[in-house]
Design a protein around this motif. Structure first.
Motif, PDB file in Angstrom:
ATOM      1  N   GLU A 171       0.864  -1.187   0.000  1.00  0.00           N
ATOM      2  CA  GLU A 171       0.000   0.000   0.000  1.00  0.00           C
ATOM      3  C   GLU A 171       0.887   1.220   0.000  1.00  0.00           C
ATOM      4  O   GLU A 171       1.968   1.210   0.568  1.00  0.00           O
ATOM      5  CB  GLU A 171      -0.862   0.027   1.264  1.00  0.00           C
ATOM      6  CG  GLU A 171      -1.799  -1.166   1.380  1.00  0.00           C
ATOM      7  CD  GLU A 171      -2.346  -1.329   2.787  1.00  0.00           C
ATOM      8  OE1 GLU A 171      -2.517  -2.472   3.223  1.00  0.00           O
ATOM      9  OE2 GLU A 171      -2.569  -0.308   3.459  1.00  0.00           O
ATOM     10  N   VAL A 172       0.402   2.262  -0.640  1.00  0.00           N
ATOM     11  CA  VAL A 172       1.185   3.498  -0.665  1.00  0.00           C
ATOM     12  C   VAL A 172       0.349   4.617  -0.059  1.00  0.00           C
ATOM     13  O   VAL A 172      -0.788   4.831  -0.462  1.00  0.00           O
ATOM     14  CB  VAL A 172       1.555   3.902  -2.101  1.00  0.00           C
ATOM     15  CG1 VAL A 172       2.404   5.150  -2.078  1.00  0.00           C
ATOM     16  CG2 VAL A 172       2.284   2.787  -2.784  1.00  0.00           C
ATOM     17  N   TYR A 173       0.906   5.308   0.930  1.00  0.00           N
ATOM     18  CA  TYR A 173       0.237   6.465   1.496  1.00  0.00           C
ATOM     19  C   TYR A 173       1.193   7.626   1.494  1.00  0.00           C
ATOM     20  O   TYR A 173       2.055   7.722   2.353  1.00  0.00           O
ATOM     21  CB  TYR A 173      -0.235   6.188   2.922  1.00  0.00           C
ATOM     22  CG  TYR A 173      -1.265   5.105   2.997  1.00  0.00           C
ATOM     23  CD1 TYR A 173      -0.937   3.850   3.456  1.00  0.00           C
ATOM     24  CD2 TYR A 173      -2.558   5.338   2.580  1.00  0.00           C
ATOM     25  CE1 TYR A 173      -1.880   2.856   3.525  1.00  0.00           C
ATOM     26  CE2 TYR A 173      -3.506   4.342   2.634  1.00  0.00           C
ATOM     27  CZ  TYR A 173      -3.169   3.115   3.103  1.00  0.00           C
ATOM     28  OH  TYR A 173      -4.098   2.127   3.167  1.00  0.00           O
ATOM     29  N   ARG A 174       1.064   8.479   0.491  1.00  0.00           N
ATOM     30  CA  ARG A 174       1.771   9.747   0.487  1.00  0.00           C
ATOM     31  C   ARG A 174       3.232   9.651   0.891  1.00  0.00           C
ATOM     32  O   ARG A 174       3.639  10.063   1.972  1.00  0.00           O
ATOM     33  CB  ARG A 174       1.044  10.733   1.410  1.00  0.00           C
ATOM     34  CG  ARG A 174       1.305  12.136   1.034  1.00  0.00           C
ATOM     35  CD  ARG A 174       0.179  13.026   1.414  1.00  0.00           C
ATOM     36  NE  ARG A 174       0.204  13.301   2.838  1.00  0.00           N
ATOM     37  CZ  ARG A 174      -0.732  13.995   3.480  1.00  0.00           C
ATOM     38  NH1 ARG A 174      -1.747  14.467   2.800  1.00  0.00           N
ATOM     39  NH2 ARG A 174      -0.642  14.185   4.753  1.00  0.00           N
ATOM     40  N   GLY A 175       4.022   9.102   0.013  1.00  0.00           N
ATOM     41  CA  GLY A 175       5.450   9.126   0.251  1.00  0.00           C
ATOM     42  C   GLY A 175       5.963   7.940   1.028  1.00  0.00           C
ATOM     43  O   GLY A 175       7.157   7.793   1.216  1.00  0.00           O
ATOM     44  N   ALA A 176       5.082   7.098   1.515  1.00  0.00           N
ATOM     45  CA  ALA A 176       5.560   5.929   2.261  1.00  0.00           C
ATOM     46  C   ALA A 176       4.891   4.683   1.711  1.00  0.00           C
ATOM     47  O   ALA A 176       3.672   4.623   1.594  1.00  0.00           O
ATOM     48  CB  ALA A 176       5.220   6.088   3.741  1.00  0.00           C
ATOM     49  N   ARG A 177       5.716   3.720   1.396  1.00  0.00           N
ATOM     50  CA  ARG A 177       5.169   2.462   0.880  1.00  0.00           C
ATOM     51  C   ARG A 177       5.203   1.422   1.995  1.00  0.00           C
ATOM     52  O   ARG A 177       6.213   1.249   2.666  1.00  0.00           O
ATOM     53  CB  ARG A 177       5.980   1.982  -0.317  1.00  0.00           C
ATOM     54  CG  ARG A 177       5.444   0.715  -0.961  1.00  0.00           C
ATOM     55  CD  ARG A 177       6.383   0.263  -2.074  1.00  0.00           C
ATOM     56  NE  ARG A 177       6.373   1.196  -3.185  1.00  0.00           N
ATOM     57  CZ  ARG A 177       5.481   1.162  -4.173  1.00  0.00           C
ATOM     58  NH1 ARG A 177       4.538   0.260  -4.166  1.00  0.00           N
ATOM     59  NH2 ARG A 177       5.542   2.035  -5.152  1.00  0.00           N
ATOM     60  N   TYR A 178       4.098   0.759   2.209  1.00  0.00           N
ATOM     61  CA  TYR A 178       4.023  -0.268   3.239  1.00  0.00           C
ATOM     62  C   TYR A 178       3.764  -1.607   2.592  1.00  0.00           C
ATOM     63  O   TYR A 178       2.934  -1.723   1.708  1.00  0.00           O
ATOM     64  CB  TYR A 178       2.877   0.024   4.213  1.00  0.00           C
ATOM     65  CG  TYR A 178       2.987   1.343   4.909  1.00  0.00           C
ATOM     66  CD1 TYR A 178       2.193   2.412   4.529  1.00  0.00           C
ATOM     67  CD2 TYR A 178       3.889   1.525   5.955  1.00  0.00           C
ATOM     68  CE1 TYR A 178       2.281   3.619   5.169  1.00  0.00           C
ATOM     69  CE2 TYR A 178       3.982   2.737   6.595  1.00  0.00           C
ATOM     70  CZ  TYR A 178       3.179   3.787   6.199  1.00  0.00           C
ATOM     71  OH  TYR A 178       3.278   4.981   6.838  1.00  0.00           O
ATOM     72  N   SER A 207       2.181  -5.192   3.305  1.00  0.00           N
ATOM     73  CA  SER A 207       1.480  -6.000   4.306  1.00  0.00           C
ATOM     74  C   SER A 207       1.570  -7.431   3.853  1.00  0.00           C
ATOM     75  O   SER A 207       1.108  -7.775   2.769  1.00  0.00           O
ATOM     76  CB  SER A 207       0.020  -5.573   4.431  1.00  0.00           C
ATOM     77  OG  SER A 207      -0.362  -4.733   3.408  1.00  0.00           O
TER      78      SER A 207
END
Lengths: 112, 428
Positions: free
Chosen positions: A44-51, A53
């Protein structure tokens, strides 16, 4: 007595419940679980940070059965929950010492 | 009936809606265990600002005779003394000679503008501060940082206003119609000063700190977007064609910035994302404030697009430079505001460097950026530092793990437990 536990894809739940009902099962316990195996999660990508899971959502079905019925139930569940892809899930059978129906006090085979 | 009064009343309502929308957007970006804290920062910010504003902040910003063009006289407008009059048992507003609208309408509208500046800051301080520290901070910030900056830019005798002393020395006033500098840049710089003092969340850049409800954030920005139409146009202080133009400018800029951010999202992350879209809208909002009335439509679109692209790239600064600007106030509000101010200096139809107006306006805008940066940065750092040493900003480390809602407020935002693990203790 055996407990048959299946961890399946959520979209196969309806098919499994129907198949189990047709096989004579009149009760089961469902839990929402997370896990991974052959299929792993997504990113998942949230504004500049990729996570990443690695956990994916699954459904766990627990069915208590008599010793002789366990194999039938496993076959029924495999048939109903199979999609042919990675991540279809797992089934295991474990022995139970004692089963009691709370309402009537019936034990073991009589409780089913 | 005065039509401008009616308009300013409507604009104030819409402006407050923007602030509430920004607060909801922050609430959605927080994790489940911190959602109520973000809500309290928003609401606490609004209510504290309203109280302080009516007491003396209005006066500091816009009242009476001023001190060196930096700050107004707090006594002249104390408790709305200079703005209200009694007639037949009901209060009404003083109408200054030669003005087209009553003073009270200005008090109200500027109060809602101040509320937005305060709430913008709160987005950088997520999940780790005490509500009490925030409330005390707001009192000092509105008086010491916001009011003087508003005075310097917007008050008739302010340093950088159209007729102010510094403007006359520079040859041009700094034109900041709706507050790119006063609201967005000052909030961003202040947020940066605070986060450098209070430090990062315990698990910043370690465990995922993902938004718990992008739905709520989307809803918040949707409200803010609509409300902002009133925020920008209200600054024209008149229900005329210019007000209409500013609304169109704002919509153009925000649309372009939304697309700008979405393009970057698509290129970098292979998706058009909802968070990218709403962040793009906000960066456009920050940029368009400065020059909503002075850029022609083409430049407005271009500047909006640049703001969306630039702000989306700036969000990674906090990871590279390792400061915990939780919801990217610096990247969105700060970078967007600077772009808006510089754009005015470069592209303003009258006075812009690249439209044949010479360098005066650009220099004035640069001076504004520097003045806001220094005034907001230094004073906020002082306030934040003193608060850190006295009251203390942050909740305890183990409380941060538990969640700031439970630790600081004793409440849970969502209670989806199917079995209750609380026992009724006593009725009070």
């Amino acid at each position: 007595m055996k407990i048959v536990t299946a961890v399946i894809k959520p979209e196969c739940l309806d098919a499994c419940k129907t198949a189990l009902a047709q096989a004579g099962v009149r009760g089961m316990t469902l839990t929402s679980v997370s896990g991974f195996g052959q299929e792993v999660g997504h990113s998942e990508v949230y504004r500049g940070a990729r996570y990443n899971s690695d956990l994916i959502t699954r459904v766990r079905i627990d069915v208590v059965s008599a010793d002789e019925d366990a194999d039938t139930l496993v076959n029924v569940l495999v048939e109903a929950a199979k999609t042919g892809n990675d991540g279809d899930g797992f089934i295991w059978v474990a022995p139970l010492d004692r089963v009691v129906r709370i309402n009537t006090g019936d034990e073991n085979e009589a409780a089913l | 009936m005065n039509i401008t009064t009616v308009w300013l009343l409507v604009a104030s309502v819409l402006s407050m809606l923007t602030t509430v929308g920004v607060g909801l957007y922050y609430m959605g970006l927080a994790r489940v265990k911190s959602v109520l804290n973000m809500g309290m920062l928003m609401l606490g910010g609004i209510v504290t600002t309203c109280l302080v504003w009516v007491l003396w902040a209005w006066s500091l910003a816009f009242g009476g005779s001023d001190v060196v063009g930096v700050v107004g006289d707090p006594a002249s407008g104390f408790l709305l003394r200079d703005s209200i009059a009694l007639k037949n048992g009901a209060f009404l507003s003083v109408m200054p000679t030669g003005a087209s609208y009553p003073r009270l309408a200005d008090v109200l509208f500027e109060m809602t503008v101040a509320c937005l500046a305060v709430v913008l800051i709160s987005g950088a301080l997520a999940e780790r501060i005490k509500f009490s520290a925030w409330a005390v901070f707001v009192v000092f910030w509105v008086n010491i940082v916001y009011a003087p900056v508003a005075h310097m830019l917007w008050s008739r005798s302010g340093l950088l206003s159209a007729t102010g002393p510094l403007s006359q020395a520079l040859g041009s006033g700094a034109h900041d119609l709706a507050g790119s500098g006063v609201v967005w840049l000052s909030a961003a710089v202040s947020a940066l000063a605070i986060v450098l003092i209070i430090g990062r969340r315990r698990t910043f850049h370690v465990t995922p700190l993902k938004p718990h409800s992008l739905t709520l954030s989307f809803f918040g920005v949707a409200l803010a977007f609509v409300g902002f139409m009133g925020f920008v146009a209200g600054h024209v202080h008149s229900g005329n064609g210019t007000a209409v133009y500013t609304v169109l400018s704002m919509l153009l800029a925000c649309s372009a910035s939304c697309w700008g951010w979405l393009m970057i999202d698509r290129l970098r992350n292979r998706h058009f994302t909802a968070l990218g879209a709403i962040s793009g809208i906000l960066s456009g909002m920050a940029a368009v404030c400065a020059a909503a009335d002075s850029l022609n439509p083409l430049w407005t679109v271009l500047i909006g697009f640049i703001a969306g692209v630039a702000c989306s790239s700036a969000v990674s600064w906090k990871y590279r430079l390792n400061y915990d600007d939780s919801f990217d106030v610096v990247a969105i509000a700060g970078v967007g505001a600077v772009i808006g101010l510089l754009a005015n200096g470069l592209f303003a139809q009258k006075g812009g460097l690249l439209t044949g107006g010479g360098v005066g306006l650009l220099v004035a805008e640069l001076v504004e950026i520097v003045v806001v940066f220094l005034w907001a940065g230094v004073w906020t750092a002082v306030i934040a530092f003193v608060l850190e040493k006295t009251v203390g900003w942050r909740i305890a480390d183990r409380d941060e793990v538990l969640g700031v809602d439970i630790a600081d407020q004793g409440e849970k935002g969502y209670d989806f437990e199917t079995f209750s693990n609380s026992v009724f203790k006593e009725a009070q």
